[in-house]
Design an enzyme around this catalytic site. Structure first.
Site, short mmCIF file in Angstrom:
data_model
loop_
_atom_site.label_atom_id
_atom_site.label_comp_id
_atom_site.label_asym_id
_atom_site.label_seq_id
_atom_site.Cartn_x
_atom_site.Cartn_y
_atom_site.Cartn_z
N VAL A 8 25.39 -22.79 -10.35
CA VAL A 8 26.69 -22.15 -10.60
C VAL A 8 26.84 -22.04 -12.11
O VAL A 8 26.18 -22.76 -12.86
CB VAL A 8 27.88 -22.93 -9.98
CG1 VAL A 8 27.87 -22.82 -8.46
CG2 VAL A 8 27.90 -24.37 -10.41
N SER A 9 27.72 -21.15 -12.55
CA SER A 9 27.83 -20.86 -13.98
C SER A 9 28.64 -21.88 -14.77
O SER A 9 28.38 -22.10 -15.95
CB SER A 9 28.45 -19.47 -14.18
OG SER A 9 27.60 -18.50 -13.64
N THR A 10 29.64 -22.49 -14.14
CA THR A 10 30.49 -23.43 -14.89
C THR A 10 30.61 -24.75 -14.15
O THR A 10 30.41 -24.82 -12.94
CB THR A 10 31.90 -22.86 -15.11
OG1 THR A 10 32.56 -22.75 -13.84
CG2 THR A 10 31.87 -21.50 -15.78
#
Length: 185
Positions: A8-10
């Site tokens: 996931v990105s964050t």
């Protein structure tokens, strides 16, 4: 061995849905990280790729979890192909262990090459149009008189490099390069 990769990105986002799918796929080892897909330096992905051996299967929940650009996706696919590792994207229903999956991945490779060719053609057309209008590429030439003035001010030690740059329009990098060149000759 079946190797899973989840991303996931964050840090605020959850990996749960991806992990559930990878566990359901019966992955033996799952690498996970919370980092932007735009970054090429993803330690867990690199470790997963290093671990993969001929005959293994590399599994992701979805293609965009593996790479943000077609170019990067193809680079990773090439690494897996060279290592003789099969690739599966659960949501995209791609499995290079099947004839259809191999064909689909081959088409992605062709599309990536097509995309690179189009970008190259556009760049060349843009450069040609700019030249037709009298514009040249590259850095603008330094005004030698201003550069000499900037070097003299530098040696006088009356002004800071920023003040010299503001007064003459010569960048600090160009000024330092000129001063360095003096000492080399």
């Amino acid at each position: 061995m079946i190797i899973g990769y989840a991303r996931v990105s964050t840090v605020d986002q959850s990996l749960d849905m991806q992990l559930d799918s990878l566990q359901e796929y019966r992955c033996d080892e799952i690498f996970q990280e919370k980092i932007s897909g735009a970054k090429d330096d993803r330690p867990e992905l690199m470790q997963a790729l290093r671990m993969a051996r001929a005959g293994d299967t590399f599994v992701v929940y979805k293609l965009d979890r593996l790479a943000r650009s077609t170019k990067r996706l193809i680079e990773i696919a090439d690494i897996l192909r060279e290592k003789e590792v099969e690739f599966v994207s659960i949501q995209d229903k791609i499995d290079t262990g099947t004839a259809a999956g191999k064909a689909m991945f081959g088409m992605l490779s062709v599309l990536a090459e097509f995309e690179r060719d189009i970008i190259r053609e556009r760049t060349m057309a843009g450069l040609k149009a700019a030249r037709a209008r009298g514009r040249k590429g590259g850095r603008p030439k330094v005004n030698q008189q201003k550069l000499n003035q900037a070097v003299a001010l530098y040696h006088s030690k009356r002004m800071t490099v920023k003040e010299i740059s503001d007064a003459t329009g010569v960048s600090s990098a160009t000024l330092y390069r000129a001063v360095r060149a003096e000492f080399q000759h």
